[in-house]
Design an enzyme around this catalytic site. Structure first.
Site, PDB file in Angstrom:
ATOM      1  N   GLU A 181       0.851  -1.625  -0.029  1.00 50.16           N
ATOM      2  CA  GLU A 181       0.013  -0.401  -0.171  1.00 50.16           C
ATOM      3  C   GLU A 181       0.775   1.501   0.278  1.00 50.16           C
ATOM      4  O   GLU A 181      -0.052   2.440   0.467  1.00 50.16           O
ATOM      5  CB  GLU A 181      -0.877   0.156   1.094  1.00 50.16           C
ATOM      6  CG  GLU A 181      -1.836  -1.276   1.233  1.00 50.16           C
ATOM      7  CD  GLU A 181      -2.697  -1.068   2.599  1.00 50.16           C
ATOM      8  OE1 GLU A 181      -3.762  -0.246   2.332  1.00 50.16           O
ATOM      9  OE2 GLU A 181      -2.902  -1.686   2.818  1.00 50.16           O
ATOM     10  N   SER A 206      -6.581  -2.351   1.617  1.00 48.99           N
ATOM     11  CA  SER A 206      -6.434  -1.674   0.518  1.00 48.99           C
ATOM     12  C   SER A 206      -7.986  -2.460  -1.003  1.00 48.99           C
ATOM     13  O   SER A 206      -7.313  -2.194  -1.868  1.00 48.99           O
ATOM     14  CB  SER A 206      -5.613  -0.668  -0.528  1.00 48.99           C
ATOM     15  OG  SER A 206      -4.955   0.428   0.569  1.00 48.99           O
ATOM     16  N   TYR A 212      -9.310   3.995  -5.252  1.00 51.25           N
ATOM     17  CA  TYR A 212      -8.463   4.889  -5.367  1.00 51.25           C
ATOM     18  C   TYR A 212      -8.180   5.769  -6.803  1.00 51.25           C
ATOM     19  O   TYR A 212      -7.886   6.765  -6.696  1.00 51.25           O
ATOM     20  CB  TYR A 212      -6.901   4.778  -4.840  1.00 51.25           C
ATOM     21  CG  TYR A 212      -6.786   4.095  -3.018  1.00 51.25           C
ATOM     22  CD1 TYR A 212      -7.257   4.549  -3.179  1.00 51.25           C
ATOM     23  CD2 TYR A 212      -6.742   2.423  -3.193  1.00 51.25           C
ATOM     24  CE1 TYR A 212      -6.611   4.278  -1.114  1.00 51.25           C
ATOM     25  CE2 TYR A 212      -6.870   1.875  -1.848  1.00 51.25           C
ATOM     26  CZ  TYR A 212      -6.789   3.137  -0.976  1.00 51.25           C
ATOM     27  OH  TYR A 212      -6.819   2.348   0.240  1.00 51.25           O
ATOM     28  N   ARG A 231     -11.946   3.198  10.999  1.00 51.73           N
ATOM     29  CA  ARG A 231     -12.981   3.039   9.525  1.00 51.73           C
ATOM     30  C   ARG A 231     -13.064   1.285   9.636  1.00 51.73           C
ATOM     31  O   ARG A 231     -12.874   0.568   9.855  1.00 51.73           O
ATOM     32  CB  ARG A 231     -12.611   3.280   8.694  1.00 51.73           C
ATOM     33  CG  ARG A 231     -13.819   3.462   7.805  1.00 51.73           C
ATOM     34  CD  ARG A 231     -13.015   3.892   6.151  1.00 51.73           C
ATOM     35  NE  ARG A 231     -13.329   2.382   5.942  1.00 51.73           N
ATOM     36  CZ  ARG A 231     -12.130   2.296   4.873  1.00 51.73           C
ATOM     37  NH1 ARG A 231     -11.130   3.356   4.952  1.00 51.73           N
ATOM     38  NH2 ARG A 231     -11.478   1.039   4.086  1.00 51.73           N
ATOM     39  N   ASP A 290     -15.749  -1.566   8.067  1.00 53.81           N
ATOM     40  CA  ASP A 290     -16.689  -2.134   7.052  1.00 53.81           C
ATOM     41  C   ASP A 290     -17.738  -3.070   6.446  1.00 53.81           C
ATOM     42  O   ASP A 290     -17.206  -4.032   7.301  1.00 53.81           O
ATOM     43  CB  ASP A 290     -15.657  -2.264   5.647  1.00 53.81           C
ATOM     44  CG  ASP A 290     -14.495  -0.895   5.671  1.00 53.81           C
ATOM     45  OD1 ASP A 290     -14.901  -0.134   5.835  1.00 53.81           O
ATOM     46  OD2 ASP A 290     -13.385  -2.080   4.960  1.00 53.81           O
ATOM     47  N   GLU A 337     -14.154  -6.082   7.968  1.00 53.71           N
ATOM     48  CA  GLU A 337     -12.658  -5.576   8.347  1.00 53.71           C
ATOM     49  C   GLU A 337     -12.833  -4.358   9.315  1.00 53.71           C
ATOM     50  O   GLU A 337     -14.035  -3.358   8.703  1.00 53.71           O
ATOM     51  CB  GLU A 337     -11.594  -5.546   8.219  1.00 53.71           C
ATOM     52  CG  GLU A 337     -11.406  -5.094   6.502  1.00 53.71           C
ATOM     53  CD  GLU A 337     -10.524  -4.792   5.427  1.00 53.71           C
ATOM     54  OE1 GLU A 337      -9.486  -4.308   5.959  1.00 53.71           O
ATOM     55  OE2 GLU A 337     -11.172  -5.614   4.596  1.00 53.71           O
ATOM     56  N   ASN A 357     -10.221  -0.929   9.964  1.00 52.35           N
ATOM     57  CA  ASN A 357      -8.816  -0.803   9.159  1.00 52.35           C
ATOM     58  C   ASN A 357      -8.854   0.269  10.345  1.00 52.35           C
ATOM     59  O   ASN A 357      -9.360   1.714  11.060  1.00 52.35           O
ATOM     60  CB  ASN A 357      -9.254   0.728   8.328  1.00 52.35           C
ATOM     61  CG  ASN A 357      -9.165  -0.686   7.138  1.00 52.35           C
ATOM     62  OD1 ASN A 357      -8.580  -1.614   6.727  1.00 52.35           O
ATOM     63  ND2 ASN A 357     -10.649  -0.718   6.715  1.00 52.35           N
ATOM     64  N   GLY A 372      -6.991   5.490   4.789  1.00 47.19           N
ATOM     65  CA  GLY A 372      -6.537   6.309   3.304  1.00 47.19           C
ATOM     66  C   GLY A 372      -6.453   8.220   4.474  1.00 47.19           C
ATOM     67  O   GLY A 372      -8.449   7.930   4.463  1.00 47.19           O
TER      68      GLY A 372
END
Length: 316
Positions: free
Chosen positions: A28, A156, A222, A261, A263, A276, A278, A282
């Protein structure tokens, strides 16, 4: 939610000299470079005495030779989000942003994250671990199709693939194995995807994601210009409250701090499923935490300062 309660109440001068750690050597890296530059510029614009370190082989030398009062970690993936950098900074006596060693390592390991959630009765899709062709055959028989394959320690959406048959599953396992010796396969949850950010122990407005891709992959995150982000997320008040509460419990189970964060998928029956968490999300122009923060009344600079302010707090 009060935007004021999310703001940093710390004078900029109290931060001292701040090292923004970004780049690194993980898969990443490119995303981390963009995130790091954005964070560094926001700190400089706010008057913080900040400088950047593109983390490489000379990191130990940089840490010992530079005057660093605290570190803002914007390293995504291995070496930055998995507890390794957090442990190094603790040994060096340098306060840092985000979660501590244990929560960082745990959240980075998708398999052990799921095991913690399951032990607490939190919903997460049925799964298996792939190491051989025989494992693929067993998973196909037990879980059915479609399935989603992912390296257990990447972020990512790197190395991820949706598969609809055994041959595709074997190929996806082999591809994911190039990133990680441990490959996870999960039941596919058909329905909308949400991402929910935590900041200073408060849940930010959820974001509903829409993409023309088969799932919210690296390109959708992205590169694509047609990815849809909906705030408000479209849920009724009761379901949104349920989603926020689930996120709060999911992050608490892992022990996250500062910011994170989660998901989450929602199936056709309306049930939420945790995917998951994070711990260093990002911070690019396509990123989701800045988007959620804006909906809560914080611009990018205010978000960055709020994250940095929590590096002053003692860790549990």
């Amino acid at each position: 939610m009060s935007a004021l309660s999310l703001h940093s109440q710390v004078p900029v001068s109290d931060f001292g000299r701040v090292a923004v750690l970004f780049g690194g050597t993980s898969a990443e890296r490119e995303v981390s470079l963009k995130s790091g530059q954005a964070v560094l510029q926001a700190l400089l614009d706010a008057g913080v005495d900040a400088f950047g370190i593109d983390v490489g082989a000379d990191l130990l030398k940089r840490l010992s030779h530079e005057r660093i009062d605290r570190a803002f970690i914007v390293l995504h993936g291995r070496g930055g989000e998995d507890g390794a950098m957090q442990g190094l900074l603790e040994c060096a006596g340098i306060p840092y942003t985000g979660s501590g060693v244990l929560a960082s390592a745990l959240a980075m390991d998708k398999l052990r994250t799921k095991r913690v959630w399951l032990s607490l009765g939190l919903p997460t899709p049925n799964h298996d671990v792939l190491a051989t062709r025989e494992d693929c055959q067993r998973a196909a028989a037990e879980l059915g199709f479609p399935l989603i394959v992912k390296p257990a320690h990447e972020g990512s959406s790197i190395g991820m693939a949706k598969v609809d048959n055994l041959d595709a599953l074997i190929a996806a396992w082999q591809a994911a194995s190039r990133y990680d010796s441990q490959v996870l396969v999960e039941q596919w949850i058909a329905g909308p995807e949400f991402t929910v950010a935590m900041l200073r122990e408060q849940v930010l407005p959820p974001i509903a994601l829409g993409t023309s891709h088969s799932f919210y992959d690296y390109d959708a995150k992205y590169l694509a210009n047609d990815t849809q982000y909906r705030i408000p997320c479209g849920l009724d008040a009761a379901k949104e409250a349920e989603l926020k509460d689930l996120t709060l419990r999911a992050c608490a189970a892992l022990g996250t701090q500062g910011w994170a964060r989660a998901d989450v998928m929602q199936d056709a029956a309306g049930k939420f499923w945790l995917l998951e968490v994070n711990t260093v999300p990002g911070m690019t122009d396509h990123s989701l935490v800045p988007m959620a923060a804006r909906a809560a009344g914080l611009d990018f600079q205010q978000l960055v300062l709020a994250i940095l302010a929590d590096s002053l707090a003692a860790r549990g």
